[in-house]
Write a protein that holds these residues in place. Structure first.
Motif, PDB file in Angstrom:
ATOM      1  N   ASN A   8       0.829  -1.206   0.000  1.00 51.35           N
ATOM      2  CA  ASN A   8       0.000   0.000   0.000  1.00 51.35           C
ATOM      3  C   ASN A   8       0.863   1.256   0.000  1.00 51.35           C
ATOM      4  O   ASN A   8       0.605   2.199  -0.758  1.00 51.35           O
ATOM      5  N   ALA A   9       1.876   1.267   0.833  1.00 51.51           N
ATOM      6  CA  ALA A   9       2.764   2.429   0.915  1.00 51.51           C
ATOM      7  C   ALA A   9       3.445   2.687  -0.425  1.00 51.51           C
ATOM      8  O   ALA A   9       3.502   3.828  -0.900  1.00 51.51           O
ATOM      9  N   ILE A  12       0.983   4.106  -2.934  1.00 53.33           N
ATOM     10  CA  ILE A  12       0.712   5.520  -2.647  1.00 53.33           C
ATOM     11  C   ILE A  12       1.858   6.378  -3.176  1.00 53.33           C
ATOM     12  O   ILE A  12       1.643   7.385  -3.858  1.00 53.33           O
ATOM     13  N   HIS A  53      -4.917   8.499  -2.807  1.00 53.73           N
ATOM     14  CA  HIS A  53      -5.772   8.788  -1.650  1.00 53.73           C
ATOM     15  C   HIS A  53      -6.714   7.628  -1.343  1.00 53.73           C
ATOM     16  O   HIS A  53      -6.964   7.308  -0.180  1.00 53.73           O
ATOM     17  N   GLN A  56      -4.808   5.004   0.567  1.00 54.72           N
ATOM     18  CA  GLN A  56      -4.633   5.456   1.945  1.00 54.72           C
ATOM     19  C   GLN A  56      -5.936   5.307   2.731  1.00 54.72           C
ATOM     20  O   GLN A  56      -5.948   4.769   3.844  1.00 54.72           O
ATOM     21  N   THR A  57      -7.032   5.750   2.160  1.00 51.34           N
ATOM     22  CA  THR A  57      -8.330   5.692   2.834  1.00 51.34           C
ATOM     23  C   THR A  57      -8.734   4.250   3.131  1.00 51.34           C
ATOM     24  O   THR A  57      -9.222   3.946   4.227  1.00 51.34           O
ATOM     25  N   PHE A  75       4.887   3.679   5.548  1.00 54.54           N
ATOM     26  CA  PHE A  75       3.525   4.161   5.323  1.00 54.54           C
ATOM     27  C   PHE A  75       3.397   5.623   5.730  1.00 54.54           C
ATOM     28  O   PHE A  75       2.730   6.413   5.051  1.00 54.54           O
ATOM     29  N   GLN A  79       2.224   8.674   3.295  1.00 53.36           N
ATOM     30  CA  GLN A  79       1.193   9.662   3.608  1.00 53.36           C
ATOM     31  C   GLN A  79       1.740  11.080   3.503  1.00 53.36           C
ATOM     32  O   GLN A  79       1.072  11.975   2.979  1.00 53.36           O
TER      33      GLN A  79
END
Length: 119
Positions: A8-9, A12, A53, A56-57, A75, A79
């Motif tokens: 995920n990081a 992003i 986004h 992240q959400t 992470f 962000q």
């Protein structure tokens, strides 16, 4: 840090980075008074920042719904990157508007000057 958090990081960071490239392209277009090109690049930047986004959400929502979450520097960096580039995009959007107004005023003054010259 678990593998999903790392993925995920990185996603992003990837999307935010792509958004930054488009944002920088928009700023270069503003320098050349290519406002339509700048707007196209900002639209592309927005698309990438929205993807980042959403990731992240979703990660935050999963944690608030009880999925185990641990602190991750990666992470947190993702962000931070997302929010920094989001701010850059907002500034670039404002700059497009400012310079469009500036160009219009300049054109009006130049036109008036030319009309005065030939009267």
């Amino acid at each position: 840090m678990d593998e999903k958090t790392a993925q995920n990081a990185m996603q992003i960071i990837l999307h935010a980075g792509d958004a930054r490239v488009h944002c920088m392209n928009a700023l270069k277009a503003i320098e050349n008074s290519s406002f339509e090109k700048a707007k196209e690049e900002i639209k592309l930047a927005n698309g990438e920042i929205v993807k980042a986004h959403h990731i992240q959400t979703n990660a935050i929502s999963a944690e608030t719904q009880g999925e185990a979450g641990t602190y991750s520097v990666l992470f947190a960096h993702a962000q931070d990157t997302l929010m920094t580039i989001y701010s850059e995009i907002n500034i670039a959007k404002r700059m497009i508007k400012i310079f469009e107004v500036y160009e219009a005023r300049l054109a009006k003054l130049e036109k008036a000057e030319m009309e005065d010259k030939y009267e």
